[in-house]
Each structure stands twice: as C-alpha cells, then as structure tokens.
Design a protein around this motif. Sequence first.
Motif, PDB file in Angstrom:
ATOM      1  N   ARG A 122      23.842  24.980   9.730  1.00  0.00           N
ATOM      2  CA  ARG A 122      24.629  26.011   9.041  1.00  0.00           C
ATOM      3  C   ARG A 122      24.039  26.325   7.669  1.00  0.00           C
ATOM      4  O   ARG A 122      24.019  27.485   7.242  1.00  0.00           O
ATOM      5  N   GLU A 123      23.588  25.285   6.968  1.00  0.00           N
ATOM      6  CA  GLU A 123      23.003  25.506   5.646  1.00  0.00           C
ATOM      7  C   GLU A 123      21.727  26.339   5.735  1.00  0.00           C
ATOM      8  O   GLU A 123      21.508  27.258   4.936  1.00  0.00           O
ATOM      9  N   TYR A 125      20.986  28.468   8.116  1.00  0.00           N
ATOM     10  CA  TYR A 125      21.395  29.824   8.490  1.00  0.00           C
ATOM     11  C   TYR A 125      21.982  30.556   7.286  1.00  0.00           C
ATOM     12  O   TYR A 125      21.717  31.746   7.070  1.00  0.00           O
ATOM     13  N   ARG A 126      22.765  29.839   6.478  1.00  0.00           N
ATOM     14  CA  ARG A 126      23.382  30.458   5.299  1.00  0.00           C
ATOM     15  C   ARG A 126      22.323  30.953   4.319  1.00  0.00           C
ATOM     16  O   ARG A 126      22.402  32.073   3.811  1.00  0.00           O
ATOM     17  N   GLN A 127      21.316  30.128   4.076  1.00  0.00           N
ATOM     18  CA  GLN A 127      20.265  30.528   3.146  1.00  0.00           C
ATOM     19  C   GLN A 127      19.430  31.676   3.701  1.00  0.00           C
ATOM     20  O   GLN A 127      19.018  32.568   2.953  1.00  0.00           O
ATOM     21  N   THR A 129      20.570  34.016   5.648  1.00  0.00           N
ATOM     22  CA  THR A 129      21.423  35.197   5.491  1.00  0.00           C
ATOM     23  C   THR A 129      21.394  35.709   4.056  1.00  0.00           C
ATOM     24  O   THR A 129      21.317  36.922   3.810  1.00  0.00           O
ATOM     25  N   ILE A 130      21.449  34.794   3.092  1.00  0.00           N
ATOM     26  CA  ILE A 130      21.383  35.193   1.679  1.00  0.00           C
ATOM     27  C   ILE A 130      20.051  35.867   1.369  1.00  0.00           C
ATOM     28  O   ILE A 130      19.995  36.917   0.707  1.00  0.00           O
ATOM     29  N   TYR A 141      17.612  32.180  -5.446  1.00  0.00           N
ATOM     30  CA  TYR A 141      17.061  32.107  -4.088  1.00  0.00           C
ATOM     31  C   TYR A 141      16.148  30.894  -3.943  1.00  0.00           C
ATOM     32  O   TYR A 141      16.181  30.190  -2.926  1.00  0.00           O
ATOM     33  N   GLY A 144      18.116  27.810  -3.420  1.00  0.00           N
ATOM     34  CA  GLY A 144      18.689  27.744  -2.080  1.00  0.00           C
ATOM     35  C   GLY A 144      17.664  27.339  -1.038  1.00  0.00           C
ATOM     36  O   GLY A 144      17.955  26.539  -0.141  1.00  0.00           O
ATOM     37  N   ALA A 148      17.939  23.796   1.132  1.00  0.00           N
ATOM     38  CA  ALA A 148      17.983  23.776   2.591  1.00  0.00           C
ATOM     39  C   ALA A 148      16.803  23.009   3.169  1.00  0.00           C
ATOM     40  O   ALA A 148      16.955  22.228   4.120  1.00  0.00           O
ATOM     41  N   ARG A 223      14.544  25.308  10.984  1.00  0.00           N
ATOM     42  CA  ARG A 223      15.738  25.256  11.846  1.00  0.00           C
ATOM     43  C   ARG A 223      15.352  25.070  13.305  1.00  0.00           C
ATOM     44  O   ARG A 223      15.953  24.267  14.017  1.00  0.00           O
TER      45      ARG A 223
END
Length: 239
Positions: A122-123, A125-127, A129-130, A141, A144, A148, A223
């Motif tokens: 999830r982390e 994926y979150r980064q 997305t950002i 950025y 982040g 991750a 990932r």
Amino acid sequence: MAEATGQHLYVMQNEFGLIKIGRSVDVERRRLTLQSTERCRIQTVEIYTGCGDMEEDIHLDMDDHRLAGEWFDGSDEARAALCELISCDDPPIRWPYAYDPSGASAWLDHINVVRHAAAIRRELYRQITILRDGHEPSWVYDSGVFYAKWRAATGRPPGLDTVKIDGQTATHWFDLDSDAEGIVPAFTASVENALLAWPDDLRPATWIGTPIACCIAALAAIRDRLPRVERRPTPDHAG
C-alpha cells in the motif's frame, strides 16, 4: 462510520479460541467479513444490543489480554476478566471453541506477516499515486520515494527529518536501529538521481523520460518483486 451508540457490542471467537470484542450495526455481516479476511472460522458468542459505546472502555480494561487489534487472549483468565466486565456469569457465556494456544500463535504470526506485506504494498502504491500528480522536483516527493524504498527493503520505516543545505530544504534520514544516516538524494531533480531510486540489481543503464517517471518505474519494480505471501485457505462459513 455509524455512531457507537447506534451499534451493537459483540463478542466473537475464532476457531483457535481467541476472543474478538467489537461493535457493528450488522453483527452477522461483520462476522462473515472477518471470517473471509482473517482466514479462520469465527462464531458470534454474544451480542449486546445498542451497547457499542462500551467497546472502548472494555478494550482498555482488557488491554493486558490484547494480542492484536481487537483480538484478545482466549485463556481462562481472559474469559473471566471479560465476564466480570460485562456481568455475564448468569447465564454464563457458552464458548463455541476451546482455546488452542499453539494454533492461535501460528495464526497470529501468519496474519501479521500478511498484513505487514500488504502495508508495504500500500505504501508503494500510495507513493506512486502521489508521484503521478507531480510535475516539479520536490524534497517532499524525494522523501516519499526514499521512505517507500527503505521500508520495502528492510520491512521497517526509516527516521526522517528536514534540514537546510545551502538554503535548500532537504531530508535527513537515519536508521532507527543503527548509527547509519545520510541525506535523501534529490530523486526528482535529475534522471541521474532518479536512477538511484532503483535497487542496484534492477537499475536500468539509462532512462529516457522525466525523473519523476523514472521514480515511478523504480517503485513499481520494487513492488512487483515483493514476495507473495500465501494466505490460509478461506474456511467454509461457520454457522
């Protein structure tokens, strides 16, 4: 989320004898959802209508018996403590499952591994997305990306704080378990720096594109290489 006063307090038990204390407006639906996500048979033991507001106090009073989240020890001592809190001696609670300490321990270990792996995914994926919404280089950025990447590599978060270097904001990183420390590379400032976001064995020799796109690809590669944790089979629904 519904107000606690509009929910029912419930006591559930899984097939290893562990106790779950929670609240819901639809206890049976909650049980079926838990049975699927937690990968074990679960039965509802008791429902206390409209008493959802008692949950937090009971959790605090039962904290010595807490194992993970809303799951509590299934020992005789834990059962007695719960019964004392909710005055359930007459009639006594009828527990559907015997307490199985070894089975409970193995189940908890597996669930924790699955949840930990999911949190790392999830982390990442979150980064990603950002970064997809990013257009200009930023130390935010960069932080982040580093966070991750580090968490995926070590399984734990790094320590981060901001510093000024030649009047520019940057991020200082430090290992919470050692003396290692350094400055987070300005990944999004140049392709040369962005390539540092890749693990050494996955790093491409060159990159045609923006630094941000290179960082996105790096996190996606990290990932994709994460090991898949096999889940326990989902049991048939308990009655």
